[in-house]
Design an enzyme around this catalytic site. Structure first.
Site, mmCIF file in Angstrom:
data_model
loop_
_atom_site.group_PDB
_atom_site.id
_atom_site.type_symbol
_atom_site.label_atom_id
_atom_site.label_comp_id
_atom_site.label_asym_id
_atom_site.label_seq_id
_atom_site.Cartn_x
_atom_site.Cartn_y
_atom_site.Cartn_z
ATOM 1 N N ALA A 1 -12.306 -11.273 6.217
ATOM 2 C CA ALA A 1 -11.255 -10.490 5.561
ATOM 3 C C ALA A 1 -9.870 -11.036 5.903
ATOM 4 O O ALA A 1 -9.691 -11.773 6.871
ATOM 5 C CB ALA A 1 -11.335 -9.027 6.005
ATOM 6 N N GLU B 1 0.278 -5.208 2.103
ATOM 7 C CA GLU B 1 1.515 -5.429 1.350
ATOM 8 C C GLU B 1 1.345 -6.380 0.190
ATOM 9 O O GLU B 1 2.207 -6.423 -0.684
ATOM 10 C CB GLU B 1 2.586 -6.017 2.274
ATOM 11 C CG GLU B 1 3.102 -5.034 3.298
ATOM 12 C CD GLU B 1 4.135 -5.670 4.216
ATOM 13 O OE1 GLU B 1 4.507 -6.837 3.969
ATOM 14 O OE2 GLU B 1 4.545 -5.023 5.174
#
Lengths: 300, 152
Positions: free
Chosen positions: B92, B97
């Site tokens: 991952a 953001e």
């Protein structure tokens, strides 16, 4: 214009001092309390809460609760006019079906104020007495030619909505009186939220049009808010007696733009707002004319 | 997206985001992160405006600095790239953001596509689009005294 000062906010105990809440049973009792000079009226309490939020001292040591006075919460349709009690909440005003048929501009303006939670609190009298040029209901009431029935300890008088600044501290708005619209009258409200989120309007415009039997314009009114000295009743002298076509709409919108002085703020520059006053005057007028021309019984 | 040619006001109707965050460890959580980021991106693009004077914000409150609300959220479509990040845990990488960054630029590009006005400074206000459509910069700066040069 708010400017952020340096350092922490000043601690002033007067701004957190409790105010006494007085609950008179009658209008005369309320007026006596206000005549003392150390009391201020409270309707929904929004302005008073905002003062606290801004760390300002309470408006007065005693707050006189007036929204529950007898008759203050009533909307009454009389033979010649309509009265709206000063204690009527804007949410109730917006939901009144009789007013929505008679003067949709008023219910639309009331329903466009702030959010539902705030409309449940704000009273019509308090909204007018706050004398904020961007408030919506006074703009609509100016367009329909409403009058303020005012009572003080020394007597009663009538003010135009645009004369709310002449209210004295010991006076109360008792109710707002609206004329009944004649047949073939239409009205509409336009509020421009330039960012699509709730905030004070960039411009807000109210229009009312009455047509004669032959379809020409008998009466025409435009009022503009969020401008210097608002709400401003636009001078439309000489624009009646003609058909309500796009030339009339354009001429009236030009008068609205030329006759008002908007100010630059976070919702736009003065120059932009002048253009928007013209644009939303056109939209409000077109809606009002369509409603005036709609056959009786249809959505007006 | 729609732009009102009479006012310059923008309404975002639908927005699709495809995000490469490596292996998606928790799909509903990752999707929520992307939706939140898009909301913040829309705020940055359209509603949040900070005005300065003498080194201080002129309006230091949230009643003028408008955060986006549910009312301005478009219909969203969120998808994830089939991807693996070898340096991250279980393949991952960050998702917090990343979906925010492209939103202002895609709104600017969509405005340019809709009405031919390219706004180069955030936020993309209705007023900037309005004057851009009319090419009346001279009108604006001469009649709007005191507000010149703040990028309106």
């Amino acid at each position: 214009m708010t400017t952020l000062g340096f350092g922490s906010l000043p601690v002033d105990t007067t701004t957190t001092a409790p105010a006494a809440l007085l609950t008179p049973r009658t209008l005369d009792e309320a007026l006596r309390m206000l005549a003392g000079g150390d009391a201020a009226p409270v309707g929904g309490g929004v302005a008073h809460v905002l003062r606290r939020h801004d760390h300002l001292a309470p408006a007065a040591a005693k707050l006189v609760s007036v929204a529950g006075l007898p008759g203050f919460g009533d909307i009454t349709v009389h033979a010649e006019h309509v009265t709206i009690g000063a204690g009527v909440r804007l949410g109730a005003l917006a939901a009144d079906e009789r007013l929505a048929r008679l003067w949709p501009v008023v219910t639309e303006a009331a329903g466009s104020v702030a959010t539902g939670r705030i409309r449940r609190l704000v009273t019509l009298g308090g909204n007018i007495a706050a004398r904020d040029e961007s408030h919506d209901p006074p703009v609509a009431l100016t367009a329909v030619g409403a009058a303020l029935a005012v009572r003080g300890a020394t007597g009663a008088r009538t003010l135009a909505v645009t004369e709310a600044d002449r209210l004295r501290p010991d006076e109360l708005i008792e109710h707002v009186r609206l004329p009944l619209p004649t047949a073939r009258t239409g009205s509409a409200y336009e509020k421009f939220l330039v960012r699509g989120v709730w905030e004070y309007a960039c411009v807000n415009v109210a229009a009312a049009v009455a047509l004669a039997e032959d379809g020409t314009v008998r009466q025409l009114a435009l009022a503009v808010g969020s401008v210097a000295g608002g709400p401003v009743a636009v001078d439309l002298m000489g624009l009646t007696g003609v058909r309500p076509d796009r030339h009339l709409v354009a001429a009236a919108a030009d008068r609205a733009a030329a006759g008002t002085t908007p100010y630059s703020d976070v919702t736009g520059s003065a120059a932009y707002k002048t253009r928007m006053i013209a644009e939303f005057s056109r939209r409000a007028l077109i809606s009002a004319i369509r409603r005036a021309e709609a056959p009786e019984g249809e959505d007006r | 997206m729609e732009v009102d040619p009479a006012t310059g006001a923008v309404t975002v109707l639908e927005l699709a985001a495809v995000v490469d965050c490596g292996t998606v460890l928790n799909p509903p959580l990752a999707e929520g992160q992307v939706e939140g980021a898009i909301a913040q991106g829309l705020g940055m693009a359209l509603t949040e405006r900070f005005d300065w004077r003498d080194g201080a914000p002129t309006r230091p409150n949230f009643s003028d600095y408008k955060l986006p609300t549910a009312g301005v959220m478009p219909q969203l479509h969120v998808e994830f790239a089939d991807s693996y990040e070898p340096t991250g845990p279980f393949g991952a990488k960050g998702v917090g953001e990343i979906a925010l960054d492209p939103v202002p630029s895609i709104i600017a590009s969509a405005v340019a596509d809709a009405v031919g006005v390219r706004v180069h400074e955030l936020p993309i206000t209705a007023e900037k689009i309005y004057w851009g459509m009319r090419d009346e910069d001279s009108v604006r700066t001469t009649s709007d005294t005191g507000e010149e040069g703040d990028g309106r």
